[in-house]
Design a protein around this motif. Structure first.
Motif, PDB file in Angstrom:
ATOM      1  N   UNK A 118       0.831  -1.206   0.000  1.00 35.89           N
ATOM      2  CA  UNK A 118       0.000   0.000   0.000  1.00 35.89           C
ATOM      3  C   UNK A 118       0.859   1.247   0.000  1.00 35.89           C
ATOM      4  N   UNK A 119       2.020   1.167  -0.648  1.00 33.03           N
ATOM      5  CA  UNK A 119       3.017   2.238  -0.564  1.00 33.03           C
ATOM      6  C   UNK A 119       3.176   3.017  -1.870  1.00 33.03           C
TER       7      UNK A 119
ATOM      8  N   UNK B  98     -13.004  -4.693   2.736  1.00 36.60           N
ATOM      9  CA  UNK B  98     -13.997  -5.174   3.689  1.00 36.60           C
ATOM     10  C   UNK B  98     -15.388  -5.079   3.074  1.00 36.60           C
ATOM     11  N   UNK B  99     -15.713  -3.923   2.471  1.00 37.22           N
ATOM     12  CA  UNK B  99     -17.021  -3.749   1.839  1.00 37.22           C
ATOM     13  C   UNK B  99     -17.238  -4.767   0.722  1.00 37.22           C
ATOM     14  N   UNK B 100     -16.218  -4.937  -0.115  1.00 35.05           N
ATOM     15  CA  UNK B 100     -16.340  -5.840  -1.259  1.00 35.05           C
ATOM     16  C   UNK B 100     -16.614  -7.270  -0.813  1.00 35.05           C
ATOM     17  N   UNK B 101     -15.822  -7.757   0.115  1.00 34.34           N
ATOM     18  CA  UNK B 101     -15.922  -9.166   0.495  1.00 34.34           C
ATOM     19  C   UNK B 101     -17.092  -9.424   1.445  1.00 34.34           C
TER      20      UNK B 101
ATOM     21  N   UNK C 162     -17.220 -13.007   6.352  1.00 36.61           N
ATOM     22  CA  UNK C 162     -16.805 -12.248   7.525  1.00 36.61           C
ATOM     23  C   UNK C 162     -15.368 -11.826   7.282  1.00 36.61           C
ATOM     24  N   UNK C 163     -15.068 -10.547   7.443  1.00 37.08           N
ATOM     25  CA  UNK C 163     -13.793 -10.002   6.965  1.00 37.08           C
ATOM     26  C   UNK C 163     -13.002  -9.377   8.102  1.00 37.08           C
ATOM     27  N   UNK C 164     -11.726  -9.673   8.109  1.00 41.10           N
ATOM     28  CA  UNK C 164     -10.746  -9.051   9.001  1.00 41.10           C
ATOM     29  C   UNK C 164      -9.761  -8.315   8.100  1.00 41.10           C
ATOM     30  N   UNK C 165      -9.764  -6.980   8.148  1.00 40.46           N
ATOM     31  CA  UNK C 165      -8.902  -6.186   7.266  1.00 40.46           C
ATOM     32  C   UNK C 165      -8.128  -5.176   8.095  1.00 40.46           C
ATOM     33  N   UNK C 166      -6.840  -5.015   7.766  1.00 43.59           N
ATOM     34  CA  UNK C 166      -6.008  -4.087   8.522  1.00 43.59           C
ATOM     35  C   UNK C 166      -4.828  -3.653   7.669  1.00 43.59           C
ATOM     36  N   UNK C 167      -4.047  -2.732   8.180  1.00 38.79           N
ATOM     37  CA  UNK C 167      -2.828  -2.311   7.500  1.00 38.79           C
ATOM     38  C   UNK C 167      -1.693  -2.182   8.507  1.00 38.79           C
ATOM     39  N   UNK C 168      -0.487  -2.355   8.008  1.00 41.61           N
ATOM     40  CA  UNK C 168       0.723  -2.264   8.830  1.00 41.61           C
ATOM     41  C   UNK C 168       1.794  -1.538   8.028  1.00 41.61           C
TER      42      UNK C 168
ATOM     43  N   UNK D 267       7.415   0.774   4.787  1.00 36.32           N
ATOM     44  CA  UNK D 267       6.693   0.053   3.748  1.00 36.32           C
ATOM     45  C   UNK D 267       5.309  -0.321   4.280  1.00 36.32           C
ATOM     46  N   UNK D 268       4.276   0.297   3.712  1.00 35.84           N
ATOM     47  CA  UNK D 268       2.898   0.046   4.135  1.00 35.84           C
ATOM     48  C   UNK D 268       2.319  -1.135   3.362  1.00 35.84           C
ATOM     49  N   UNK D 269       1.593  -2.000   4.081  1.00 35.54           N
ATOM     50  CA  UNK D 269       0.944  -3.146   3.455  1.00 35.54           C
ATOM     51  C   UNK D 269      -0.502  -3.265   3.941  1.00 35.54           C
ATOM     52  N   UNK D 270      -1.353  -3.764   3.043  1.00 37.69           N
ATOM     53  CA  UNK D 270      -2.761  -3.982   3.328  1.00 37.69           C
ATOM     54  C   UNK D 270      -3.014  -5.483   3.461  1.00 37.69           C
ATOM     55  N   UNK D 271      -3.701  -5.888   4.535  1.00 44.25           N
ATOM     56  CA  UNK D 271      -3.977  -7.294   4.808  1.00 44.25           C
ATOM     57  C   UNK D 271      -5.487  -7.533   4.852  1.00 44.25           C
TER      58      UNK D 271
END
Length: 267
Positions: free
Chosen positions: A134-135, A173-176, A182-188, A247-251
């Motif tokens: 996500x960078x 999250x909206x899409x899935x 059931x969705x678990x979404x986060x970023x680091x 370095x940003x990532x989407x999970x």
């Protein structure tokens, strides 16, 4: 593209840093005894082996669009089966229990449609887990765009701008959720500490620079990298301990057909 742009050796230089998000993603997948597990965009296959180790009773397969990556994966002589396949075209011949994709979907412009197809391919109670960089607004990508637009390269690369090919966690999250998951979404945001001269340039040479270098003659690669290195050194100054590289990532982890837990509180 007309040829395979991926170089397994270049990509593997930072294998430890690139594998960490995979393990943190996999830790959130709750499948107990899946029968069929797929690694979509498996690259050189080392992380596919981790899926086989976690679920030794499962049939584990990996596929990637790069023949060079799959050739390297097959050299592992391991239990997982590896195949060359396009993410947009891949369809399993039976329901899948777990689909994992690590840092691959950002290369697929239609990956939102792909995700919907993958949910359809899951068995009831199946799991879909992916992470993407996500960078794309980071200084490294800004520097790439600046060099491409510079007078020296504009006639060849001036039109190169991938923008931001991925969404944010809420979008996924909206899409899935709309697909019945059931969705678990986060970023680091990781702060990788890279070693050596031109460390950030070495990192992006295995990823973000691949489609750009593919448009240049081989004897032009050094000149382009030289122009880029000056900007990267300014954006990411080295310290005594190395070069910090945020370095940003989407999970995203989606569980198909899982009931949504209701909020708690005193009763």
């Amino acid at each position: 593209m007309s040829r395979d742009i991926w170089d397994p050796a270049t990509y593997a230089r930072f294998a430890d840093e690139r594998s960490r998000p995979f393990h943190e993603l996999l830790a959130r997948v709750g499948a107990d005894e899946p029968d069929y597990v797929v690694d979509a965009g498996c690259g050189t296959g080392e992380l596919t082996l981790e899926l086989a180790r976690r679920w030794p009773g499962a049939t584990v397969e990996g596929f990637d669009s790069s023949p060079a990556m799959i050739t390297k994966a097959r050299e592992l002589n391991a239990t997982p089966r590896f195949a060359v396949a396009d993410m947009t075209m891949w369809r399993p011949d039976r329901p899948v229990d777990v689909i994992v994709s690590n840092a691959a979907l950002q290369w697929v412009p239609s990956h939102r449609d792909v995700l919907e197809h993958w949910v359809e391919a899951l068995d009831d109670g199946g799991w879909l887990a992916f992470q993407v960089p996500g960078n794309f607004d980071a200084p490294s990508h800004a520097a790439i765009r600046e060099v491409c637009a510079s007078p020296r390269w504009a006639d060849r690369l001036g039109d190169f701008d991938r923008g931001s090919p991925v969404g944010d966690p809420v979008e996924y999250l909206d899409l899935l959720d709309s697909c019945g998951c059931q969705v678990d979404a986060w970023e680091t945001t990781y702060i990788h500490v890279l070693q050596g001269e031109n460390a950030v340039l070495d990192w992006i040479s295995g990823t973000a620079l691949r489609p750009i270098l593919d448009r240049l003659y081989v004897d032009e690669h050094f000149s382009f990298k030289e122009d880029l290195a000056a900007r990267l050194d300014e954006a990411y100054p080295a310290r005594e301990y190395g070069t910090p590289f945020p370095f940003r990532r989407i999970f995203v982890v989606a569980h198909k057909g899982a009931p949504v837990e209701q909020g708690g509180g005193d009763r």
